[in-house]
Design a protein around this motif. Sequence first.
Motif, PDB file in Angstrom:
ATOM      1  N   GLU A  16       0.825  -0.956   0.351  1.00  0.00           N
ATOM      2  CA  GLU A  16       0.050  -0.234   0.231  1.00  0.00           C
ATOM      3  C   GLU A  16       1.283   1.131  -0.490  1.00  0.00           C
ATOM      4  O   GLU A  16       1.878   1.190   0.738  1.00  0.00           O
ATOM      5  CB  GLU A  16      -1.021   0.402   1.137  1.00  0.00           C
ATOM      6  CG  GLU A  16      -1.748   0.666   1.347  1.00  0.00           C
ATOM      7  CD  GLU A  16      -2.628   1.573   2.471  1.00  0.00           C
ATOM      8  OE1 GLU A  16      -3.450   1.981   3.070  1.00  0.00           O
ATOM      9  OE2 GLU A  16      -3.171  -0.006   3.178  1.00  0.00           O
ATOM     10  N   GLY A  17       0.316   1.627  -0.728  1.00  0.00           N
ATOM     11  CA  GLY A  17       1.485   3.407  -0.714  1.00  0.00           C
ATOM     12  C   GLY A  17       2.383   3.522  -1.929  1.00  0.00           C
ATOM     13  O   GLY A  17       2.701   4.553  -2.457  1.00  0.00           O
ATOM     14  N   LEU A  86      -1.136   2.144  -4.690  1.00  0.00           N
ATOM     15  CA  LEU A  86      -2.138   1.340  -4.571  1.00  0.00           C
ATOM     16  C   LEU A  86      -2.592   2.236  -3.380  1.00  0.00           C
ATOM     17  O   LEU A  86      -2.396   2.525  -2.120  1.00  0.00           O
ATOM     18  CB  LEU A  86      -0.584   0.213  -4.247  1.00  0.00           C
ATOM     19  CG  LEU A  86      -0.422  -0.129  -5.635  1.00  0.00           C
ATOM     20  CD1 LEU A  86       0.283  -0.984  -5.625  1.00  0.00           C
ATOM     21  CD2 LEU A  86      -1.848  -0.690  -6.605  1.00  0.00           C
ATOM     22  N   LYS A  87      -3.851   1.403  -2.500  1.00  0.00           N
ATOM     23  CA  LYS A  87      -4.694   1.854  -2.167  1.00  0.00           C
ATOM     24  C   LYS A  87      -5.361   0.333  -1.492  1.00  0.00           C
ATOM     25  O   LYS A  87      -5.771  -0.692  -2.758  1.00  0.00           O
ATOM     26  CB  LYS A  87      -5.329   2.658  -1.637  1.00  0.00           C
ATOM     27  CG  LYS A  87      -6.668   2.985  -2.487  1.00  0.00           C
ATOM     28  CD  LYS A  87      -6.734   4.152  -2.589  1.00  0.00           C
ATOM     29  CE  LYS A  87      -7.918   4.525  -4.289  1.00  0.00           C
ATOM     30  NZ  LYS A  87      -8.177   6.206  -4.247  1.00  0.00           N
ATOM     31  N   PRO A  88      -6.603   0.283  -0.283  1.00  0.00           N
ATOM     32  CA  PRO A  88      -6.813  -0.896  -0.770  1.00  0.00           C
ATOM     33  C   PRO A  88      -7.872  -1.376  -1.309  1.00  0.00           C
ATOM     34  O   PRO A  88      -8.414  -2.370  -1.790  1.00  0.00           O
ATOM     35  CB  PRO A  88      -7.141  -1.270   1.003  1.00  0.00           C
ATOM     36  CG  PRO A  88      -6.134  -0.848   2.114  1.00  0.00           C
ATOM     37  CD  PRO A  88      -6.332   0.178   1.036  1.00  0.00           C
ATOM     38  N   GLU A  89      -8.445  -0.053  -2.029  1.00  0.00           N
ATOM     39  CA  GLU A  89      -9.516  -0.344  -3.109  1.00  0.00           C
ATOM     40  C   GLU A  89      -9.144  -0.773  -4.376  1.00  0.00           C
ATOM     41  O   GLU A  89     -10.072  -1.146  -4.692  1.00  0.00           O
ATOM     42  CB  GLU A  89     -10.870   0.889  -2.862  1.00  0.00           C
ATOM     43  CG  GLU A  89     -11.392   1.461  -1.770  1.00  0.00           C
ATOM     44  CD  GLU A  89      -9.869   2.233  -0.649  1.00  0.00           C
ATOM     45  OE1 GLU A  89     -10.736   2.709   0.722  1.00  0.00           O
ATOM     46  OE2 GLU A  89      -9.290   1.891  -0.934  1.00  0.00           O
ATOM     47  N   LEU A  90      -8.053  -0.821  -4.345  1.00  0.00           N
ATOM     48  CA  LEU A  90      -7.370  -1.086  -5.974  1.00  0.00           C
ATOM     49  C   LEU A  90      -6.801  -2.546  -5.913  1.00  0.00           C
ATOM     50  O   LEU A  90      -6.118  -2.981  -6.830  1.00  0.00           O
ATOM     51  CB  LEU A  90      -6.599  -0.111  -5.657  1.00  0.00           C
ATOM     52  CG  LEU A  90      -7.008   1.881  -6.257  1.00  0.00           C
ATOM     53  CD1 LEU A  90      -5.889   2.200  -6.854  1.00  0.00           C
ATOM     54  CD2 LEU A  90      -8.097   1.672  -7.296  1.00  0.00           C
ATOM     55  N   ASP A  91      -7.178  -3.339  -4.572  1.00  0.00           N
ATOM     56  CA  ASP A  91      -6.640  -4.440  -4.696  1.00  0.00           C
ATOM     57  C   ASP A  91      -7.361  -5.314  -5.894  1.00  0.00           C
ATOM     58  O   ASP A  91      -8.951  -5.739  -6.202  1.00  0.00           O
ATOM     59  CB  ASP A  91      -7.026  -5.349  -3.619  1.00  0.00           C
ATOM     60  CG  ASP A  91      -6.658  -6.434  -3.571  1.00  0.00           C
ATOM     61  OD1 ASP A  91      -4.975  -7.117  -3.978  1.00  0.00           O
ATOM     62  OD2 ASP A  91      -7.527  -7.459  -2.214  1.00  0.00           O
TER      63      ASP A  91
END
Length: 102
Positions: A16-17, A86-91
């Motif tokens: 993430e990040g 990247l963030k969790p919503e883009l997994d």
Amino acid sequence: MKFVDERGERVVEAAEGETLMQAARYDAFTTLLGECGGSCICASCHAYIDAAWLQALPPVSINEAQMLDVIENCRYNSRLTCRVRLKPELDGITVRIPRRAG
């Protein structure tokens, strides 16, 4: 996340990040160039984001829009991968790398 190019597709893990560009380069995904290292001044990290993911992305900045304006194969879903963190919503996001000239 999944990167797709003319050679096929590959699932890449990233923290993430990180940006999409960093994730691709760390995984030696060589068709995504990122020549300026993420400074948003070359557009060599241009890619197409699958439509299902567009709503989860941050808005296009003025600098990114200016770079996208000079890309010959720009589409509605074009983004510079150096601008997408990247963030969790883009997994699970799917990123398609355009075929490069040459």
